[in-house]
Design an enzyme around this catalytic site. Sequence first.
Site, short mmCIF file in Angstrom:
data_model
loop_
_atom_site.label_atom_id
_atom_site.label_comp_id
_atom_site.label_asym_id
_atom_site.label_seq_id
_atom_site.Cartn_x
_atom_site.Cartn_y
_atom_site.Cartn_z
N THR A 153 -8.59 1.53 48.71
CA THR A 153 -9.49 2.48 48.07
C THR A 153 -10.34 3.13 49.14
O THR A 153 -10.54 2.56 50.20
CB THR A 153 -10.40 1.70 47.08
OG1 THR A 153 -9.59 1.08 46.09
CG2 THR A 153 -11.43 2.59 46.42
N GLY A 198 -12.39 -2.38 48.19
CA GLY A 198 -12.42 -3.84 48.10
C GLY A 198 -11.71 -4.40 46.89
O GLY A 198 -11.90 -5.57 46.56
N GLY A 199 -10.87 -3.61 46.22
CA GLY A 199 -10.08 -4.15 45.12
C GLY A 199 -10.95 -4.81 44.07
O GLY A 199 -11.93 -4.25 43.59
#
Length: 524
Positions: free
Chosen positions: A336, A418-419
Amino acid sequence: MPEYAIATPQLDATAAGVAAFEAGGNALDAALAAAAALCVTYPHNCALGGDLFALVRSPEGETTSVNASGPAARAADADALRARGATMPVTGPDTITVPGLVAGWEALHGLGAVRPWDAALDAATALASDGFAVGRSLAEAIDDARAGIAADPGLRGVLTPGGRPATEGTTLRQPALARTLRTLAADGPRAFYEGPLAERLIAGLRAAGCALDTDDLAGFRAELTAPLRHRCGELDVLTSPPNSSGVLLPQALAALAASGAQDPLGADAGFLAELLRLGAEQRDAQLADPRATLTDLDAWLGSERIAELVRRARARAQGDAPAPSGERSARPGGDTIAVVAVDAEGRAVSLIQSVFHSLGSLLLEPATGVLMHNRGAFFSLVPGHPNELAPGRRPAHTLMPVLVERDGALRYALGTMGGKAHAQIHSQVLLRLEAGEDPQAAVAAPRWVVGGVEVGERDDTVRVEDDVDPVARAAIERAGMRPVAVGVHSEWCGHAQAISVAPDGALTAGSDPRADGGAVVGTL
């Protein structure tokens, strides 16, 4: 006094944002230029074939949430996928949902950008056509994904110039993507969803086995709503409502406040880690598209839920609670980008765009140069699950843009990669900012993140950077968590970007050294 600030994870993108400001643009123009550039220079983390969430604050103090996450195809078939396995595939054509990102740009531009639409794509088009130097993060992603890149003609054609995987410093050109960007500049953002460009994209995707069709694209628009706003002590935290995971940040902050924990980044780190683990557990069980599944925010933020979280996290921190049962299968980690921008008139943007897994679905449509995300991998195949794959349904999402106000005035613009750890990273950065650290120090400080990723890892696995405070490390261990050392400034712990606005309007900014970017505070 500085008149603008911008922070992004890649220097060419930061430069594109600065150039937009200097050409007379505002925070929206700068964020759009930077976001477009990142779709060229950071394809492992975002692409035209991805999704977007954003918060946009007007000079009058009104904030709009932009949800540009795309739904599953109308022809999506959960039963057919269940016949092949118990869980969603991680990559490949079955993980591709409608790419919402370009529609998100369209929405942002309409919320008050002052430069022409085509100007937002100028820097990105030049980077795609003329080339850019591959940075460390992209080079590592290419090296990690050698097999997947080799298996896809589109990726292979872009990321292995001269037949060799691109390495740090390699000049990478993307002529097909440059042509697509020129088409979007000339014909407008709807050209991505309707007309010849959309037809070429769908033809290539269907040839690869994807269920999307031209009607799926033509029917998509970004959703504009009020943000999720929650009072946390003296701060108002604004983020995206479900299907975003944004609710997890105010949940953790509210539980911290209710607990009276004095040192959540030190002696109470085990307590905070368990709070965040419990929030992630709830997300996996309950978060879904609110258009298909009723969302009760009290179930996340109500006083009973907060009290329950405090009780359970306190027991774990004191070593009085058993470890969670079960293991985590390997799932996408979350790749991301975040862009934050603020201008002198009070506009602010927190923009998050993503392809989910590194290089998304591992499918790049060759005719258009568009890399597709794998957001569909986050669907469940469990019958009756709130996040079960269904035609036209949006998957639960990890992305969460964040703006923070104090006494009605903007205080921070925050974003991170950071998922599933977005809320964890935001919590740690915000706690540091509120403790008096400047944005650069806050985003560069040592971090830890909770959650199993690899096969066989439990959800109470904690990746801990080597320079984390020993007191915090000891607290995490005392809580019975499973620490895994990951070095210093590890990408496991995300790429955070932050802008702080002082009461007198002074701006400061920071960009995470875990990425390849920079923060600029400037005057015009």
